[in-house]
Scaffold this active site. Structure first.
Site, PDB file in Angstrom:
ATOM      1  N   LYS A 170      -7.877  -8.218 -20.999  1.00  8.72           N
ATOM      2  CA  LYS A 170      -8.601  -6.955 -21.082  1.00  8.72           C
ATOM      3  C   LYS A 170     -10.047  -7.161 -20.673  1.00  8.72           C
ATOM      4  O   LYS A 170     -10.664  -8.101 -21.149  1.00  8.72           O
ATOM      5  CB  LYS A 170      -8.534  -6.453 -22.522  1.00  8.72           C
ATOM      6  CG  LYS A 170      -9.287  -5.185 -22.780  1.00  8.72           C
ATOM      7  CD  LYS A 170      -9.272  -4.887 -24.235  1.00  8.72           C
ATOM      8  CE  LYS A 170     -10.137  -3.682 -24.460  1.00  8.72           C
ATOM      9  NZ  LYS A 170     -10.295  -3.363 -25.844  1.00  8.72           N
ATOM     10  N   LYS A 225     -10.088 -11.274 -24.069  1.00 13.63           N
ATOM     11  CA  LYS A 225     -10.834 -10.018 -24.081  1.00 13.63           C
ATOM     12  C   LYS A 225     -12.283 -10.303 -23.723  1.00 13.63           C
ATOM     13  O   LYS A 225     -12.963 -11.065 -24.410  1.00 13.63           O
ATOM     14  CB  LYS A 225     -10.741  -9.357 -25.454  1.00 13.63           C
ATOM     15  CG  LYS A 225     -11.563  -8.081 -25.537  1.00 13.63           C
ATOM     16  CD  LYS A 225     -11.348  -7.328 -26.828  1.00 13.63           C
ATOM     17  CE  LYS A 225     -12.258  -6.111 -26.889  1.00 13.63           C
ATOM     18  NZ  LYS A 225     -12.047  -5.328 -28.102  1.00 13.63           N
TER      19      LYS A 225
END
Ligand code: PBG
Length: 324
Positions: free
Chosen positions: A248, A195
């Site tokens: 992400k 992330k």
């Protein structure tokens, strides 16, 4: 492989031919739809920065889940907007917290849908960070116990999958141990493994009221300049017991999705985040782009890069377009 013996255009001549040789087929079963749960009843308020996405009370969430399930979308991921916030995110653990109540209500409705919960502190802390803060530092190990308790409370409410998005080191292991100790060994963990600290989360922070009051998330989320580091993050999460690993955001990180796909034999998810959604919606509202064409192209590209699971705010629209 040279012309005129080879003519790649031969197989592009008709839709039947193109379809015959198509490498990737976008499928609705890979979609997960993010939703924002708030207190109250009959609340259904559009989020200004994300047209078509709403803050909804539990009753409304259940109704939309009915629709999501009927479209063939596999699951929803729930984010909570709690009634109260404090330095340690206590409202995230409450048995009657917004997410816990939403999970119970959706499960009670017996829909054909996986209920996934986002496990993090930022929506529940008054400072907006994903961990406990002391003297301006985001404390890692002190945060793990709260995250594990939060995941446990989601599992108790009936969550099918828990998804930690905080990026504290060791959280997957801590959550796995806590779930196992309470006989939730069958609840999978979908880890936000790679992330990045991204500007593409801007509209989400409006939506989840979770922007940090002071500072930013660079001390825990990954540096967008680093690709290889994702391998280490993913490897650690797998070692700690992650069942699904996530990259992400998605669009600016297709190379990372491919890297992870090629290096690990694990289900890979990608989060097509709020900023990616809002840019498309804004341009479409101005008639600058063909929304349907662009959304299907984006989602196909994310699957082509190697993500079999795509978390996307476009899920309902895309599912409808794929059906027709
Ligand atoms: C919370 C969280 C964020 C997103 C998912 N979980 C925001 C953040 O880290 O600031 C972003 C989702 C989106 O932008 O659609 N940790």
């Amino acid at each position: 492989m040279s012309f005129p013996l080879h003519r790649p255009r031969r197989l592009r001549r008709t839709e039947k031919l193109r379809s015959l040789v198509r490498e990737n087929r976008l499928h609705t079963a890979g979609f997960v739809y993010p939703m924002f749960v708030c207190p109250g009843t009959k609340v259904h308020e559009e989020i200004a920065t994300m047209p078509g996405i709403y803050h909804q009370s539990v009753d409304q969430i259940v109704e939309e889940c009915r629709e999501v399930g009927s479209l063939g979308i596999s699951g929803v991921v729930l984010f909570g907007l709690p009634e109260t916030k404090d330095p340690r995110g206590a409202s995230s653990l409450a048995k009657d917290g917004v997410v816990q109540r939403a999970v119970e209500a959706i499960k009670k409705a017996k829909l054909d849908l996986l209920v996934i919960t986002d496990v993090c502190l930022c929506e529940y802390t008054d400072h907006g960070h994903c961990g406990v803060v002391e003297n301006g530092q985001i404390l890692n190990d002190e945060t793990l116990e709260i995250l594990s308790e939060q995941a446990l409370s989601h599992a108790r409410a009936g969550a099918d999958i828990v998804a930690p998005s905080d990026m504290m080191d060791g959280r997957v292991g801590a959550i796995r141990a806590k779930l196992d100790a309470h006989k939730f060994e069958n609840v999978p963990i979908m880890a936000y493994s790679a992330k990045y600290c991204s500007g593409f989360y801007g509209p989400f922070r409006e939506a989840a009221h979770s922007a940090p009051l002071v500072g930013d998330r660079r001390s825990y989320q990954m540096d967008p300049a680093n690709g290889n580091e994702s391998l280490r993050e993913v490897a650690m999460d797998i070692e700690e017991g992650a069942d699904i690993v996530m990259v992400k955001p998605a669009l600016a990180y297709l190379d990372v999705i491919r890297l992870v796909r090629d290096n690990f034999d694990m289900p890979v998810a990608a989060y097509n985040v709020s900023g990616e959604y809002s840019m498309v919606k804004a341009a479409a509202a101005k008639n600058w782009i063909d929304e349907k064409k662009i959304v299907l192209e984006i989602l196909t590209a994310i699957q082509r890069a190697g993500a079999e699971i795509v978390l996307t705010y476009h899920a309902k629209d895309a599912a409808r377009w794929l059906k027709s």
